[in-house]
Design an enzyme around this catalytic site. Structure first.
Site, PDB file in Angstrom:
ATOM      1  CB  THR A 118      73.685 112.573  66.525  1.00 20.31           C
ATOM      2  OG1 THR A 118      73.604 110.958  66.685  1.00 20.31           O
ATOM      3  CG2 THR A 118      74.790 113.027  67.578  1.00 20.31           C
ATOM      4  CE1 TYR A 142      78.656 113.168  65.014  1.00 29.19           C
ATOM      5  CE2 TYR A 142      77.587 111.188  65.584  1.00 29.19           C
ATOM      6  CZ  TYR A 142      77.439 112.347  64.920  1.00 29.19           C
ATOM      7  OH  TYR A 142      76.395 112.697  64.093  1.00 29.19           O
TER       8      TYR A 142
END
Ligand code: UDP
Length: 328
Positions: A118, A142
């Site tokens: 990501t 995250y």
């Protein structure tokens, strides 16, 4: 039947679109998913192994049963806000699950690993056009957990010959143009589906998370990429590994950032309806701007995004939003 690919998280939004692309390309996707956030109804192109990546024996069994040529690893928790509230959950589930999968691949002799990473691994980079070489400094758990997995894959490649293609996604949006699958999360937290719920009247309003960012209109800027284009990149990454071309890391975005206000304006043009909006506070963990240069994916992998204009993505998401959606 084509060669088998084990797709973790294949019942989820991006994973299901990847399964469709794999099947179209002649591969046999086998979904490995605990259905915590995925949907059995989204598994349409091959078998579903309902199991958890914390269960190493279940992974070993799936690899022994299906003998895949590669794994595509999508299964993960992916909410920035949640990861700030409960970082331990993200470190345990994301890193623990990926580590189990990597170890199982080494034990079973599976040599190819395609990983969903990501842009959240970059952190806040103040207007920089992000490339594969930009230094990664995540600002939320995250992003931190995904970066740790990138490091695991680097080490497993060097030590065990587990080859990888890592894709750093920017903001995924849209839905399958044929309407078979689309985006549905429980709870929904993403901008475009929430905005369309507000347009449809199933939610009172969209809350804009902060208007005081150092961006041209004060709202966060993100680079949106169509989920079908993203899925197509995964097939190219898989082919690269199967052709023995070695490890690769690729950013997948559109090369253009849009602010939250610009997304809202684009939606008006697509739906011909107003978006009811409330201005709210910043969401912890949000970077001001994340924009990708996807040049490497285009030049090196031959990626050709087809539907990644904002208008097309919102249009496909709007068409999906008119359908009943998944029920279980
Ligand atoms: N956002 C917003 N209101 C919402 C959801 C998201 O203003 O209800 C903003 C969020 O702050 C971010 C952008 O929209 O700048 C995209 O957020 P999303 O959660 O869709 O994806 P993320 O960037 O977290 O991967």
């Amino acid at each position: 039947m084509g060669e088998c690919v084990l797709v973790t998280g294949g019942a989820g939004y991006v994973g299901a679109h990847a399964c469709k692309a794999l099947a179209k390309a002649g591969f046999q996707p086998v979904v490995f998913d605990n259905l915590a956030t995925g949907w059995a109804e989204a598994v349409k192109w091959g078998p579903l192994v309902q199991a958890d990546l914390m269960d190493r024996a279940a992974i070993d069994r799936a690899l022994a049963d299906y003998r895949p040529v590669a794994v595509m690893h999508f299964a993960a928790l992916s909410l920035v806000g949640e990861s700030m509230k409960d970082p331990g959950l993200y470190w345990r589930v994301n890193v623990g699950g990926a580590l189990n999968l990597a170890e199982a691949c080494v034990a079973a002799g599976v040599k190819n690993f395609v990983f969903s990473s990501t842009c959240a691994t970059y952190g806040d980079q103040d207007g920089v056009m992000l490339t594969e070489d930009t230094a990664q400094h995540p600002i939320n758990a995250y992003g931190g957990s995904k970066l740790a997995i990138e490091h695991i894959l680097r080490d497993y490649s060097a030590a065990h010959g587990l080859n990888h293609v890592i894709f750093r996604y920017f903001n995924v949006a849209g839905a399958d143009p044929e309407g078979e699958i689309g985006e549905q999360h429980r709870p929904e937290t993403h901008l475009i589906p929430l905005m369309l719920e507000a347009v449809a009247g199933t939610r009172p309003a969209l809350t804009v998370f902060g208007t005081d960012y150092p961006t041209p209109d004060g709202t966060c800027v993100r680079d949106y990429v169509h989920v079908s284009d993203l899925a197509a990149a995964h097939v190219l990454g898989l082919r690269r590994l199967l052709a023995g071309q070695g490890n690769g890391v690729f950013c997948l975005g559109s090369g253009r950032g849009f602010s939250v206000r610009e997304v809202i304006d684009a939606s008006r043009a697509v739906t011909n309806r107003e978006v009811p909006v409330v201005i709210g506070a910043r969401r912890p963990g949000d970077a001001a701007a994340l924009v990708s240069s996807s040049t490497l994916a285009i030049t090196d992998l031959g990626w050709e995004p087809q539907r990644s204009t904002l208008r097309q993505m919102i249009g496909d998401a709007w068409a999906w939003a008119q359908k009943p959606g998944y029920s279980r």
